[in-house]
Design a protein around this motif. Structure first.
Motif, short mmCIF file in Angstrom:
data_model
loop_
_atom_site.label_atom_id
_atom_site.label_comp_id
_atom_site.label_asym_id
_atom_site.label_seq_id
_atom_site.Cartn_x
_atom_site.Cartn_y
_atom_site.Cartn_z
N GLN A 194 59.66 10.55 55.68
CA GLN A 194 59.61 11.73 56.54
C GLN A 194 60.73 11.73 57.57
O GLN A 194 60.99 10.71 58.20
CB GLN A 194 58.29 11.78 57.29
CG GLN A 194 57.05 11.72 56.43
CD GLN A 194 55.81 11.50 57.29
OE1 GLN A 194 55.72 11.93 58.43
NE2 GLN A 194 54.83 10.81 56.72
N ALA A 201 55.75 16.33 62.77
CA ALA A 201 55.29 15.06 62.22
C ALA A 201 53.80 14.88 62.46
O ALA A 201 53.07 14.39 61.58
CB ALA A 201 56.07 13.90 62.85
N ASN A 205 51.20 14.71 59.23
CA ASN A 205 50.45 13.48 58.95
C ASN A 205 48.95 13.67 59.09
O ASN A 205 48.18 13.04 58.36
CB ASN A 205 50.97 12.36 59.85
CG ASN A 205 52.27 11.79 59.34
OD1 ASN A 205 52.31 11.08 58.34
ND2 ASN A 205 53.37 12.13 60.00
N ARG A 219 53.45 5.95 53.59
CA ARG A 219 54.31 6.86 54.34
C ARG A 219 55.28 6.04 55.17
O ARG A 219 54.90 5.05 55.79
CB ARG A 219 53.49 7.75 55.29
CG ARG A 219 52.67 8.82 54.59
CD ARG A 219 51.70 9.46 55.57
NE ARG A 219 50.56 8.60 55.87
CZ ARG A 219 49.64 8.84 56.81
NH1 ARG A 219 49.77 9.90 57.58
NH2 ARG A 219 48.63 8.01 56.99
N GLY A 221 57.94 6.99 58.18
CA GLY A 221 58.39 8.09 59.03
C GLY A 221 59.48 7.67 59.99
O GLY A 221 59.30 6.74 60.78
N ILE A 224 58.73 8.21 64.03
CA ILE A 224 57.29 8.08 64.29
C ILE A 224 57.16 6.94 65.30
O ILE A 224 57.35 5.77 64.97
CB ILE A 224 56.51 7.74 63.00
CG1 ILE A 224 56.64 8.87 61.98
CG2 ILE A 224 55.04 7.47 63.34
CD1 ILE A 224 55.85 10.10 62.28
N THR A 242 56.97 2.74 59.98
CA THR A 242 58.15 3.29 60.63
C THR A 242 59.08 2.15 60.98
O THR A 242 58.74 0.97 60.81
CB THR A 242 57.77 4.10 61.89
OG1 THR A 242 58.93 4.75 62.42
CG2 THR A 242 57.17 3.19 62.97
#
Length: 348
Positions: A194, A201, A205, A219, A221, A224, A242
Motif C-alpha cells: 500500500q 490508509a 485497512n 499487508r 504499508g 503506516i 510496515t
C-alpha cells in the motif's frame, strides 16, 4: 527568526498535524534554549497547505510575503513539493522532511526523509524469504508518490523474483467504497503493498479487515506509522507490516532521551510520535546546523547554500544525536494491536 511550517492540517493527510506541531515546538524550544540560530530566537509560523498545489502556494506566499518567514520546513505530500520548490527558488531555503520517492528535488531544497527504495528493498525480500510471499497486489492513491512507489515495487520484484498480480490507484479522498477489495480477493495475492495517505490508509485497512482479507493475506504499508495505527485500530491490524527509519517503541539512547523530553513537554497523552513528526523535528535541527556551517541565518544565503545540491547523507551528519541520526537503520515493523513492534533490522 521566523520559520514557516508547511503541512496539511485538514484533508486526508491532516491526521499527522498535532504530532508534527508538538515535535516542531519541542525542536524550536531546544534551539532557543541553546541560544537560538546564530543568536536569534526561533519563532514558528504554521500554515495549512492542504493537498492541492494552488492551496499550498497560497500558504507559502502568506508565510514568506506576509509573515516574513525566512525558511520553510515542509511536511506534506510530494505532489506539492515541486511547486513549492520553484516558488521559493533562490529566495528561501526549503527543507522537505517526509518519506519520499528518492528523486532529485528542486532548487534551494533539501530532502532529509527516507526513500521508498531503501525501505522496500529489504522488506519485500524479507516477506519473500520468511513468509514465502512473492505475489503482490499494489494499491495506492493517485499522484506522483504512489505511482513512483509502484515503479519501485516493479523494479524490486523483477530483481528479487516476485510478481505483480494486480494494481490500482484510488482517488485522493476519504470515504470510498473500496470495490477494489473484491478484485484483490480474487487476485491470488499473498501481500497487498500500500501507498495510501493518512485517512485513505485508515479507511482501506478497516475495510480490508471487515472483508475478512486480513486473515488471508499479508499487508505491507508505506507510511503506516503510530498515528495511522491508532486510527486503524487493533481489530483491523492482523498481518499488517510496515518499514521505517524510526519507530517510537524501539529503544535507543537518542530516542529514549527524545521521548522523555517530548512527554515532559506535552504530557503522557501527547499525540503519538512517529517518523513523520520526528523528521519534522529533525528538520529544525538541520536548519540550525546549516546556518552554523555557513555563518549566516539569511534566507537567500541559506537558499544559495542548498542550491549547491547538498546530499542527504551530508545533511544528516548534523543529526548525530537525534532520534533517527546520521546513518539510520531500516526497521521492519509488525502491528501488535495498535503498536508497531520491530521484528527485523536492516542496515542502509
Amino acid at each position: 527568526m521566523k520559520i514557516g511550517l508547511l503541512h496539511p492540517r485538514s484533508g486526508i493527510a491532516g491526521i499527522w498535524a498535532p504530532a508534527m506541531d508538538a515535535a516542531a515546538i519541542l525542536g524550536a524550544g531546544e534551539i532557543n534554549a541553546a541560544g537560538g540560530i546564530l543568536g536569534e530566537r526561533v519563532e514558528l509560523v504554521v500554515a495549512d497547505c492542504g493537498f492541492d498545489p494552488e492551496d499550498a502556494l497560497a500558504a507559502v506566499d502568506t508565510l514568506v510575503d506576509v509573515e516574513g518567514c525566512g525558511v520553510i520546513i515542509g511536511g506534506h505530500p510530494s505532489n506539492l513539493r515541486d511547486s513549492v520548490s520553484q516558488r521559493l527558488a533562490g529566495k528561501v531555503p526549503y527543507i522537505y522532511t517526509p518519506q519520499y520517492e528518492g528523486i532529485a528535488c528542486g532548487p534551494s531544497t533539501i530532502a532529509i526523509g527516507s526513500t521508498d527504495h531503501e525501505l522496500m528493498a529489504p522488506s519485500l525480500q524479507w516477506l519473500k524469504d520468511v513468509k514465502g510471499a512473492d505475489r503482490i497486489f499494489f494499491v495506492g492513491n493517485d499522484y506522483i508518490w504512489p505511482r513512483l512507489a509502484f515503479r519501485t515495487t516493479q523494479t524490486l520484484l523483477a530483481r528479487q523474483g516476485g510478481h505483480i498480480v494486480g494494481h490500482a490507484f484510488l482517488p485522493n479522498r476519504a470515504g470510498q467504497d473500496f470495490d477494489i477489495l473484491q478484485v484483490i480477493a480474487r487476485s491470488g495475492a499473498q501481500v497487498v503493498v500500500q501507498a495510501l495517505v493518512g485517512q485513505c490508509a485508515i479507511d482501506f485497512n478497516r475495510a480490508f479487515a471487515v472483508a475478512g482479507l486480513d486473515e488471508r493475506m499479508l499487508r505491507f504499508g508505506l507510511i503506516i506509522d503510530e498515528t495511522v495505527m491508532c486510527a486503524i485500530g487493533a481489530d483491523a491490524s492482523i498481518n499488517l507490516f510496515t518499514a521505517a527509519h524510526y519507530f517510537a517503541g524501539h529503544p535507543t539512547r537518542s530516542n529514549d532521551s527524545f521521548l522523555e523530553r517530548y512527554h515532559d513537554a506535552f504530557g503522557e497523552w501527547a499525540p503519538p510520535v512517529s517518523a513523520a513528526s520526528v523528521s519534522f523535528y529533525e528538520g529544525l535541527h538541520v536548519l540550525a546546523g546549516l546556518a552554523g556551517a555557513i555563518g549566516s541565518r539569511s534566507g537567500p544565503d541559506l537558499a544559495r547554500h542548498l542550491g549547491g545540491r547538498l546530499s542527504r547523507p551530508a545533511v544528516r551528519t548534523l543529526l548525530d544525536d537525534k532520534p533517527v541520526g546520521r546513518s539510520p537503520s531500516i526497521y521492519l515493523g509488525q502491528a501488535d494491536g495498535v503498536r508497531l513492534e520491530v521484528i527485523a533490522t536492516f542496515t542502509t
